[in-house]
Design an enzyme around this catalytic site. Structure first.
Site, short mmCIF file in Angstrom:
data_model
loop_
_atom_site.label_atom_id
_atom_site.label_comp_id
_atom_site.label_asym_id
_atom_site.label_seq_id
_atom_site.Cartn_x
_atom_site.Cartn_y
_atom_site.Cartn_z
N GLY A 1 -3.47 -7.52 11.47
CA GLY A 1 -3.12 -6.26 10.64
C GLY A 1 -3.78 -4.95 11.04
O GLY A 1 -4.08 -4.74 11.54
N TYR B 1 1.37 -2.84 -8.09
CA TYR B 1 0.96 -2.00 -6.50
C TYR B 1 0.38 -0.98 -7.00
O TYR B 1 -0.89 -0.45 -5.96
CB TYR B 1 1.93 -2.14 -5.90
CG TYR B 1 1.56 -2.28 -4.51
CD1 TYR B 1 0.03 -2.70 -2.80
CD2 TYR B 1 1.69 -1.09 -3.55
CE1 TYR B 1 -0.32 -2.26 -1.83
CE2 TYR B 1 1.32 -0.35 -2.19
CZ TYR B 1 0.71 -1.54 -1.32
OH TYR B 1 -0.51 -0.68 -0.29
N PRO C 1 -1.98 5.02 4.29
CA PRO C 1 -0.62 5.09 5.01
C PRO C 1 0.49 4.96 4.61
O PRO C 1 0.58 4.77 3.42
CB PRO C 1 -1.04 3.41 5.82
CG PRO C 1 -1.92 3.48 4.61
CD PRO C 1 -2.85 3.98 3.68
N1 LIG Z 1 1.11 -2.01 5.90
C1 LIG Z 1 1.55 -1.03 5.06
O1 LIG Z 1 2.38 -0.74 5.76
C2 LIG Z 1 0.73 -0.06 4.03
C3 LIG Z 1 0.70 0.80 4.02
C4 LIG Z 1 0.10 1.09 2.39
C5 LIG Z 1 -1.22 0.87 2.31
N2 LIG Z 1 -1.41 -0.67 3.34
C6 LIG Z 1 -2.62 -1.03 2.90
O2 LIG Z 1 -3.43 -1.31 3.93
C7 LIG Z 1 -3.90 -2.98 3.38
C8 LIG Z 1 -3.29 -3.75 4.97
O3 LIG Z 1 -2.42 -4.74 4.73
P1 LIG Z 1 -1.89 -4.73 5.56
O4 LIG Z 1 0.20 -4.17 5.56
O5 LIG Z 1 -2.67 -4.34 7.72
O6 LIG Z 1 -2.07 -6.46 5.41
P2 LIG Z 1 -1.76 -7.93 5.86
O7 LIG Z 1 -1.16 -8.25 4.58
O8 LIG Z 1 -1.12 -7.93 7.77
O9 LIG Z 1 -3.00 -8.29 6.01
C9 LIG Z 1 -3.52 -8.53 5.01
C10 LIG Z 1 -5.11 -8.98 5.38
O10 LIG Z 1 -5.58 -9.23 3.74
C11 LIG Z 1 -5.87 -10.92 3.85
N3 LIG Z 1 -5.95 -10.78 2.37
C12 LIG Z 1 -4.62 -11.27 1.71
N4 LIG Z 1 -5.18 -11.97 0.47
C13 LIG Z 1 -6.51 -12.41 0.56
C14 LIG Z 1 -7.75 -12.82 -0.39
N5 LIG Z 1 -7.37 -12.68 -1.49
N6 LIG Z 1 -9.39 -12.80 0.01
C15 LIG Z 1 -9.03 -12.72 1.41
N7 LIG Z 1 -8.52 -11.52 2.55
C16 LIG Z 1 -7.04 -11.89 1.97
C17 LIG Z 1 -5.05 -11.46 4.91
O11 LIG Z 1 -5.64 -12.56 5.06
C18 LIG Z 1 -4.47 -10.25 6.28
O12 LIG Z 1 -5.26 -10.74 6.79
C19 LIG Z 1 -3.68 -2.93 2.18
O13 LIG Z 1 -4.51 -2.82 1.76
C20 LIG Z 1 -2.24 -2.44 2.43
O14 LIG Z 1 -2.16 -2.61 0.71
C21 LIG Z 1 -0.47 -1.25 3.67
#
Ligand SMILES: NC(=O)c1ccc[n+]([C@@H]2O[C@H](COP(=O)([O-])OP(=O)(O)OC[C@H]3O[C@@H](n4cnc5c(N)ncnc54)[C@H](O)[C@@H]3O)[C@@H](O)[C@H]2O)c1
Length: 255
Positions: free
Chosen positions: A18, A154, A184
């Protein structure tokens, strides 16, 4: 290449997939060596970093565990001897109405999303201070500025990250370390693609498209939309920017 990036070392939690993976690729293209700290295997990210000609380390790490984070930091120290840039990107966003939310679910989200930022910073800030240079980037969320349900845990974790970012910036500014957050909008990623769509939405693609209608820029956000910001905030060009949370959401939230 961004100013000041050549041969720096970044640790990216959640860097296997991601947004974290996109950050790793971009920072490697900027000249940064990359360690990823993730519970999921990081082979895909390692390939991307090496293709950019940088050194990569994948540490299997559960960011909820202080012991696992300590072991990861020891690996980083052994391999690179330093960490100049910490990107706290690991996060989860399960949806659950407050009425149904258990204390265990609340604690799990707070632990992965917020406690992890504290634990990782504890490991790497002392070295940054010694060298008088450091960059920390945390992940907030546009949900903080939106009307959404199912996110009491969250949104609390992300509000905590905004506070953590400001407070850490105040303490670390005198040491040449900046601390900022990126906020984001709804971004297409493995995590959001695996989510159950909200009531009334046929699937996640429908939800992404709906989110796009609420943005000034009317297309679906993707991880690549965020990489320029992490590159800038961790460069020398952003040396006078700290304590900020930057909305990178196509103009959805304005503050
Ligand atoms: N995608 C969105 O719409 C969005 C929007 C706002 C904020 N965010 C934030 O961006 C960040 C990344 O989001 P994303 O959408 O790429 O998520 P994703 O689920 O695609 O990737 C998240 C990554 O975190 C890792 N992870 C989860 N739990 C873990 C743990 N206990 N220890 C180590 N690694 C762990 C997962 O294995 C994965 O590789 C997050 O903090 C999320 O809250 C995402």
């Amino acid at each position: 290449m961004a100013k000041g990036h050549k041969d720096k070392v970044a640790v990216i939690t959640g860097g296997s997939l991601g947004i974290g993976q996109a950050f790793a690729k971009r920072l490697a293209e900027d000249g940064v060596h990359i360690a990823i700290a993730d519970i999921a295997p990081g082979a895909g990210t390692v390939k991307m970093v090496e293709a950019a000609g940088r050194q990569a380390l994948a540490c299997k790490c559960d960011v909820t565990s202080p012991d696992s984070i300590t072991a990861m930091a020891a690996d980083v120290q052994k391999t690179f001897g330093r960490c100049d840039i910490l990107v706290n990107c690991a996060g989860i966003y399960p949806q659950r109405a407050f009425d149904d939310m258990t204390f265990e679910e609340w604690r799990r989200v707070l632990s992965i999303n917020l406690d992890s930022c504290f634990l990782a910073a504890k490991q790497f800030v002392p070295g940054m201070k010694q060298r008088g240079w450091g960059r920390i980037v945390n992940m907030a969320s546009s949900t903080l500025g939106s009307v959404v349900t199912g996110f009491v845990h969250y949104m609390s974790s992300k509000a905590g990250i905004v506070g953590f970012t400001r407070a850490m910036a105040s303490e670390l500014g005198p040491h040449g370390i900046t601390v900022n957050a990126i906020s984001p909008g709804l971004t297409r990623s493995p995590g959001t693609l695996a989510r159950k769509p909200r009531a009334g939405m046929a699937d996640m693609e429908a939800e992404f498209n709906f989110a796009a209608t609420m943005q000034a820029i009317k297309r679906v956000e993707v991880p690549e939309d965020l990489v320029g910001t992490v590159s800038y905030l961790t460069s020398d060009d952003a040396a006078f920017i700290t304590g900020q949370t930057l909305n990178v959401d196509g103009g959805r939230v304005r503050s």
